[in-house]
Write a protein that holds these residues in place. Sequence first.
Motif, PDB file in Angstrom:
ATOM      1  N   ARG A  20     -27.434   2.418  19.288  1.00 31.81           N
ATOM      2  CA  ARG A  20     -26.628   3.304  18.459  1.00 31.81           C
ATOM      3  C   ARG A  20     -26.983   4.751  18.803  1.00 31.81           C
ATOM      4  N   TRP A  53     -28.588   2.844   9.654  1.00 32.35           N
ATOM      5  CA  TRP A  53     -28.349   1.761  10.615  1.00 32.35           C
ATOM      6  C   TRP A  53     -29.018   0.481  10.154  1.00 32.35           C
ATOM      7  N   ASN A  71     -22.306   6.455  15.824  1.00 38.14           N
ATOM      8  CA  ASN A  71     -22.141   5.131  15.226  1.00 38.14           C
ATOM      9  C   ASN A  71     -23.423   4.612  14.566  1.00 38.14           C
TER      10      ASN A  71
END
Length: 308
Positions: free
Chosen positions: A180, A284, A206
């Motif tokens: 990511r 995340w 992301n």
Amino acid sequence: SNMYSDLASTMAVMKKEDVKVPPTCEQQVEPLKAEIQALNKVISDQQHYIQELHRNHGRHLEQIPSAPLGAGSAHRDCSDVFADGNVASGVYVIRPDGSPTALSVYCDMNNGGGWTVFQRRRDGKENFDSRAWVEYKHGFGDMFSPEGEFWLGNEPLHHLTLQGNYELRIDMEDFDGNQRYAEYKNFLVDDEEDEYQLHLGEYTGNAGNALVNTQMSPPEEEAWSVPGIKFSTYDHLNDSDSRCVRHSRSGWWFSRCDSGNLNGHYYNGPYQAMTDDGVVWYTWHGWWYSIKSVVMMVRADDLQHPAE
């Protein structure tokens, strides 16, 4: 019969003497308390010794003379290195505007090129815990190897980002090989007088935006503006809640304790941390997952691509 009676009496006395009455709970507690106090003193003495080592190391770092600037140190950052036609990742010498010294830095020429790397975590070989303020100021670790772990230093980072508009990129990988990234516009680190305060602009990526204002609870991806977060170490507390740095042990911009602490303790597995003091990116993997690898780097917004 008298002989047997005397023998029986003697054996009874011996048995009574052999029987030991166990100590009471109260009798056992006092020695244990004394032992705990002695162990606490040993721990306290060791902590004072470690802190004194850090202070001595810091004084030595401050006394190191500045290296003279060479005539060949013309590049201000890795963006200049890239624009000059150097497209291979590796170590280059730069001289940011206002910097008293030339710097050896690792330039990452991937993702469009021109990235100046200022942090790398891969395997936990370099200790980021309990580093003093002066160590995070000047930097530590091995930047010369592509696999080396290091922190470039808050002072060089200040001189780099003061030159213009810079963007921050953070590349992360977990223990399953998933990757990511997070990018921020208008990345700026103030000088030491302002406690190396961090400023960030708009977020894209992301991985989610874990570097948020302390008033955000929990962190939200759409909240991208950070007004300024001061850097903190165990010996130089600046965060609004000193519990954050004492709990995490590392130096970092604690915007909301461990919501995004990429200098946290390195664990050799995702869920080996007993607390949320690992290499954390909350948006995340949450607070309890310690990320495997991280690279943090900056690049000029007005990057010039080398001529064909």
